[in-house]
Each structure stands twice: as structure tokens, then as C-alpha cells.
Design an enzyme around this catalytic site. Structure first.
Site, mmCIF file in Angstrom:
data_model
loop_
_atom_site.group_PDB
_atom_site.id
_atom_site.type_symbol
_atom_site.label_atom_id
_atom_site.label_comp_id
_atom_site.label_asym_id
_atom_site.label_seq_id
_atom_site.Cartn_x
_atom_site.Cartn_y
_atom_site.Cartn_z
ATOM 1 N N ASP A 46 0.845 -1.194 0.000
ATOM 2 C CA ASP A 46 0.000 0.000 0.000
ATOM 3 C C ASP A 46 0.879 1.243 0.000
ATOM 4 O O ASP A 46 1.704 1.427 0.897
ATOM 5 C CB ASP A 46 -0.896 0.007 1.242
ATOM 6 C CG ASP A 46 -1.837 1.208 1.271
ATOM 7 O OD1 ASP A 46 -2.927 1.110 0.676
ATOM 8 O OD2 ASP A 46 -1.462 2.237 1.865
ATOM 9 N N TYR A 51 3.153 10.095 -0.206
ATOM 10 C CA TYR A 51 4.163 9.573 0.710
ATOM 11 C C TYR A 51 5.589 9.869 0.228
ATOM 12 O O TYR A 51 6.554 9.618 0.954
ATOM 13 C CB TYR A 51 4.008 8.063 0.883
ATOM 14 C CG TYR A 51 2.692 7.612 1.468
ATOM 15 C CD1 TYR A 51 1.777 8.502 2.030
ATOM 16 C CD2 TYR A 51 2.348 6.257 1.454
ATOM 17 C CE1 TYR A 51 0.566 8.066 2.555
ATOM 18 C CE2 TYR A 51 1.142 5.819 1.982
ATOM 19 C CZ TYR A 51 0.256 6.722 2.521
ATOM 20 O OH TYR A 51 -0.947 6.282 3.037
#
Length: 328
Positions: A46, A51
Site C-alpha cells: 500500500d 508519501y
């Protein structure tokens, strides 16, 4: 070992345990992903554009040597990209070095100004988040449905969507029901009503921060620790197995080899050992006075969740991105 799978509402199988990559440093996540896939048996990774480590996640996948078709990869559409879903998806695919995703999620039901003063977290003059308040989430979802139809993703879903937002802003206009809703779920924030609602709609709940966030109190919880001792498990095993036993896709994050391995093996072991009575006991922990939602970015808008007051960021207080709420 391989994790069990759950069938999504379009027939796609998703492993019930995945490796989370939020807050994993780029230089660490390559080795973490490679190890998780190659040595432990993870088949679900994931990640997200926001990020800032998609390229490294992709490198870890390649280094594992496991065929792409055997790995379930999720990424997420960021808030400044709601007006250009396919372009954002293509950027994530390029970062990852992949030609399709297994699952693509709307990261938050919020569109931030794409022409603002920051690519991820644009702010207004007073320091509050620069939210486009008249954007309709249905318009984002229509673009998600379009990339699904093109075959660029195998399934589409949402993240951080409450029942209120789903019922009011998305489901009445959707041709495709979201396959999943990824939200903060753990012992102290079980969101029992939301999980029941999602399952009634054929939407699989996914748990991020299943062990809490940095310095969270979950690992010292007396109820979970007592069950761990009873079954010869660790408290972390019980916290993860509690979710897996309820058919919640669980996404523990780690870059430490021993923990990566234990998170998968321990979660599966605990899910098998916990009884219905144990699950009921764990379901009641938050309501006994321990309810604690750890992730509350200051969007300045009502997302429709219980236990989440509207918080507005100002110039005087600028938490970084997704920073967990500090509680005494």
C-alpha cells in the site's frame, strides 16, 4: 507465508494483510518492500503519491523478483489532483514503474487548490488549508470510473470517507460502488458503525495505523495484552489479528525485517485463535473510555466522522501534513 484474501465487489482478490509505507523513508522502503515480498510472502503493498516514496516502492517490487501479476499494489490520488485523475495516475504508474494498479483510491474527500502555494498542502493567507469548497467529489469519482474502464486500474475505492460523505456526495451519483474505504481503524478507534455500514454496501473496510501511530498507547493496552498472554502471542499480534478476524484489510507499516515478518505471521495466527467472545471484548475497549482517533489533519472542514472535531490550521500552528494529534 501468504496472507488470506478477500474478494472485492468486482471479483478481484485482495490479500487481507498488506505492507504500509506511510512515513517510510525512501532509502529504507526499498529494502522493506523487497524483504516483505521476497522473504516473508507479502503480496500486498500500500503506497501513495503523497508519501514521496513511490519510486523506491517500485524498486523494491522489482528487486523482489516476484512476478508483477502476483503482487497487489495500491496507490492514492492526492488532494491537489482531483481535477486531473488520469494524469495523476499516470505519474504514480511512472514512479512505480508499473503499467497498471490493482487498486487506486481517492486519498481524502477534499480538493486542495492545485494552483496554490504548495504542491501538497497549499494554504491561504491565514495559514488554513486552501480547500476548494465548491468542488463536487462526484466529479472526481467519475474520473476514477473512467480510468477503471480504460483498464489502468483493476479496482477503485476511497480513503477517509465517512458514511455521511459517501451517502451524500458519492454513492447517489456513482456507476461503480467503491471497492474499499481505507480509514483509521484500530482498538481505540474501531468505528464499529462505519464498518457495519461499509459491509452493508459491499465496500471492504481497510485499516491504516492498525497499531496506532508513533508512541501510541495501544501496545500497552491491558485487554489486548491479557489475550496475548492467554494465547502465547504478542500484543501487536492481537491488535492486528483483531482486525483481520473481522475481515478488515489490515496495513501495518514497518521497515524493520523482524517486525515485517511478525506482523504478517502474528496477525494470521491471532485471527485464528481469537474467539467471537474475544472480538466482542475487544470491540468494547474504545467505548470504555479509551476512544482515541490519532490522525486528524486540520482540513478545516467537517468530514462527517464521529470523534473528529473540525480543526483549522493557522499560521501560528502548522503541523506537518498528516501529523498525528498530540494528546495528553
Amino acid at each position: 507465508m501468504a496472507a488470506p484474501t478477500i474478494k472485492l465487489n468486482n471479483g478481484v482478490e485482495i490479500p487481507v494483510i498488506g505492507l504500509g509505507t506511510w512515513q517510510s523513508k525512501p532509502e529504507e522502503v526499498i529494502n522493506a518492500v523487497e524483504y516483505a515480498i521476497k522473504e516473508v510472502g507479502y503480496r500486498h503493498i500500500d503506497c501513495a503519491w503523497a508519501y514521496d516514496n513511490e519510486k523506491e516502492v517500485g524498486e523494491g517490487i522489482r528487486r523482489s523478483g516476484v512476478p508483477r501479476s502476483e503482487i497487489f499494489v495500491t496507490s492514492k490520488l492526492w488532494c491537489t489532483h482531483h481535477h486531473r485523475v488520469e494524469e495523476a495516475l499516470d505519474e504514480s504508474l511512472a514512479n512505480l514503474g508499473l503499467d497498471y494498479l490493482d487498486l487506486y483510491l481517492i486519498h481524502w474527500p477534499i480538493h486542495l487548490n492545485p494552483n496554490g502555494n504548495h504542491p501538497k498542502f497549499p494554504t491561504r493567507e491565514d495559514g488554513s488549508r486552501d480547500v476548494i469548497t465548491d468542488w463536487k467529489i462526484r466529479d472526481t469519482w467519475a474520473q476514477m470510473e473512467a480510468v477503471l474502464a480504460k483498464g489502468k486500474v483493476r479496482a477503485i475505492g476511497v480513503s477517509n470517507f465517512s458514511e455521511k460523505i459517501l451517502e451524500r456526495d458519492l454513492l447517489p451519483y456513482a456507476k461503480v460502488v467503491p471497492a474499499v474505504n481505507q480509514v483509521e481503524l484500530h482498538l481505540y478507534n474501531p468505528q464499529l458503525r462505519l464498518v457495519e455500514y461499509l459491509k452493508s454496501k459491499g465496500i471492504v473496510p481497510q485499516a491504516y495505523s492498525p497499531l496506532g501511530s508513533t508512541n501510541s498507547p495501544l501496545l500497552q493496552d491491558e485487554t489486548a495484552s491479557a489475550l496475548a498472554q492467554q494465547y502465547g502471542l504478542s500484543t501487536a499480534d492481537v491488535l492486528l489479528g483483531y482486525l483481520v478476524a473481522k475481515d478488515i484489510v489490515t496495513l501495518p507499516k514497518s521497515v524493520t525485517p523482524e517486525r515485517i515478518k511478525r506482523n504478517l505471521e502474528g496477525a494470521v495466527a491471532a485471527a485464528k485463535k481469537l474467539t467471537k467472545e474475544d472480538i466482542k471484548k475487544l470491540d468494547g475497549v474504545a467505548a470504555s473510555g479509551k476512544q482515541n482517533r490519532l490522525i486528524q489533519p486540520p482540513w478545516g472542514v467537517d468530514l462527517g466522522f464521529d470523534d473528529w472535531p473540525v480543526r483549522v490550521q493557522t499560521n501560528a500552528a502548522q503541523p506537518a501534513g498528516f501529523a498525528p494529534v498530540k494528546k495528553a
